[in-house]
Scaffold this active site. Sequence first.
Site, PDB file in Angstrom:
ATOM      1  N   CYS B 242      43.501  29.964  45.604  1.00  0.00           N
ATOM      2  CA  CYS B 242      43.773  30.664  44.355  1.00  0.00           C
ATOM      3  C   CYS B 242      42.472  30.911  43.590  1.00  0.00           C
ATOM      4  O   CYS B 242      41.680  29.986  43.381  1.00  0.00           O
ATOM      5  CB  CYS B 242      44.751  29.853  43.511  1.00  0.00           C
ATOM      6  SG  CYS B 242      45.005  30.535  41.859  1.00  0.00           S
ATOM      7  N   CYS B 267      47.898  32.117  42.425  1.00  0.00           N
ATOM      8  CA  CYS B 267      49.179  31.444  42.596  1.00  0.00           C
ATOM      9  C   CYS B 267      50.300  32.354  42.094  1.00  0.00           C
ATOM     10  O   CYS B 267      50.187  32.961  41.039  1.00  0.00           O
ATOM     11  CB  CYS B 267      49.230  30.154  41.777  1.00  0.00           C
ATOM     12  SG  CYS B 267      48.165  28.866  42.392  1.00  0.00           S
ATOM     13  N   CYS B 273      49.904  27.099  38.308  1.00  0.00           N
ATOM     14  CA  CYS B 273      48.497  27.509  38.284  1.00  0.00           C
ATOM     15  C   CYS B 273      47.850  27.029  36.974  1.00  0.00           C
ATOM     16  O   CYS B 273      46.756  26.477  36.968  1.00  0.00           O
ATOM     17  CB  CYS B 273      48.413  29.033  38.407  1.00  0.00           C
ATOM     18  SG  CYS B 273      46.777  29.658  38.796  1.00  0.00           S
TER      19      CYS B 273
END
Lengths: 232, 281, 256
Positions: B242, B267, B273
């Site tokens: 990510c 994400c 996230c």
Amino acid sequence: MTTMLRVRNLAKTFTLHPQGGIRLPVLGGVNFEVAAGECLVLAGPSGAGKSTLLRTLYGNYRLQEGSVAIRHGDKMIELGNASPQSILSLRRTTVGYVSQFLRVIPRVATLDLVAEPLRARGVTATEANERAAEWLARLGLPARLWHLPPATFSGGEQQRVNIARSMIAEYPLLLLDEPTASLDADNRRIVVDLMNRARDAGAALVGIFHDADVRAAVGTRSYAVEPLREAA
Amino acid sequence: MSGPAAGYNFGYLDEQTKRMIRRAILKAVAIPGYQVPFGSREMPLPYGWGTGGIQVTASIIGEDDVLKVIDQGSDDTTNAINIRRFFQRVTGVTTTTLTGEATIIQTRHRIPETPLHEGQILVYQVPIPEPLRWLEARESETRRMHALAEYGVMRVKLYEDIARFGHIATTYDYPVVVNNRYLMRPSPIPKFDNPKMHRNPALQLFGAGREKRIYAVPPYTDVVSLDFEDHPFEVQRWDATCSLCGSADSFLDEVIVDDAGGRMFVCSDSEYCQRQREAIS
Amino acid sequence: MKPLLRVAELGKRFGARTAVADVGFDLYAGEVLGIVGESGSGKTTLLRMLSGQLTPDQGRVEFTARDGEQLDLYALPEFRRRLLMRTDWGYVHQQARDGLRLAVSAGANIGERLMAQGDRHYGRIRDEAIDWLQRVEMPAERIDEAPTTFSGGMQQRLQIARNLVTRPRLVFMDEPTASLDVSVQARLLDLLRQLVAELQLAVVLVTHDLAVARLLAHRLLVMKDGRVVEAGLTDQVLDDPQHPYSQLLVSSVLQA
């Protein structure tokens, strides 16, 4: 002598329903026996019902009156009350039939057609094909034709295929309807020789032979099939 | 706790309807993976916008519940925001974006990355509930196939994938067998999320509004994805991590950032996230 | 030897109309039974009752399972009956599209029954599919193509492969060649003949085409108005028909 076929009081009448139920009596009071090693010639004028008789003996025409007993292994099978399965079993191992005409199966090669009766008994493809080739060679059918379906063959060629197909299985009882009708003299001699060999080997033969020479060469006895009087 | 806005019954649906839906839910829980028909109501938003999930949520929600709504993993897309607002208005319950704090999570197309715990309920919005529909159009016949557990033909679809692409290319709404009995469509979640359904401590409820079906996976129930011995079930893996939080094991969305082919992976679960980023900083 | 299929006093009415009445026969392994008659004679209704698709009003259909157990078809639980239909039995439809899944590849069509039986090995399923394509004289490289890209004859051969892949012992065929061009028919008939003999299949074949019956069937039932008016060896029925209707049927055929 072993009786292979016993016919008692056989009669056959066709009823034609679409033609208003006309009854055509064709056979009546047929009585004979054929033993192993014999060749019975069916004699009688054309239209007397000889072919009808042969077809009835093969179970192709239904037996309506009288009795037909055929030796199948060590039993006598009565055709009149045999189940379809036992008639098929008779045809597989005991009774062979050579008709005047070959019923062609589309697309099936001559060699396979001739090998088929052996395959139906469980002989391997290789062995069955080898023996089919022997028979076709014996009957003088050119090898280039073996892998073609016989639909386009000449009458004589088709007839030889038919004979090979019927004789390859070495049936103990052979029914022959004009087996030499469309053959030339050389091939006729070959077929007569084959029939005699089968008979000498113990087969019982019942046949219709138009040709007097053939009759004389293979027949051991003859039976006169009398035409019935026209029905009133 | 403020209660519903004036003029609304708590949870929008009338009490009779809620009772009817609860009965369907109870039956669904009792027969894991079995599709229970229910009398789906007209809702103040169109089919396809989660009417099935909303009716399930409306029937089970109580004054003490804390609601989270996600759409494709995100708390702040239009669909998620609208449904959250709707429930705020018709129930007055507390809403949250935190997976761990929610008691009910209504979801479209994702299972949160943060593991769920006992006592939580995950409500899925389902467009087409019938896994056998693609090969059998008659409802009477699919029902019979379920009744007799005739599921072997379901692999035909996976066979086609392998024959065409060399691997099982179905990536979402990947069929599963629940409790070793019923074949089930998990709704269009990525197959990445399939393993999360297996023996999950939370209760999972599925609502299909247009098709009028409710089904359920009770806590700690076996959920197995279909596969072949020589082509076992696998989830997607990414080479990237990510771009925002650096997570290497969450489901990533590919985002195009300019018109020159620039892209980044982030994400899909926005709350997860966020949490990861807070933990780093 | 026990018959594979034993049918007794089978009957079906639709309202006031008798569709099938008092049909009975035994069928053995390796035997092809042809059912002939004109449209509306009850052939198709009979076939549907024999193959588990239509519950009769009267009579019994019994099937001998592989373990020798005699199964009364309509007393069996439905799941057993359906299991028979997709394992030990086959059904070849007149229109290939009724018997095929048109949206999936030839390989998946053949593999379906294996998967339905619980085969979970892709490689094995595919090998079987290739083997069966070749056995029905289709090029193996077309395994991934959809049936809609095939000719009528090929579709019919695919349907046959799809049925035979589980080595059924009993196959029902409803006019298997009727929707094909004459030139394609012969090839299909030949293939069927060969497969029936090789696999010792028992076949119930419904056809209105007496030439097809002569080529494939060992025995025939002639049906009229829902009843069997004549039964016997194929050559007996075709060469020496007894019943007025059988005579009419046989005499109506043009000799080629």
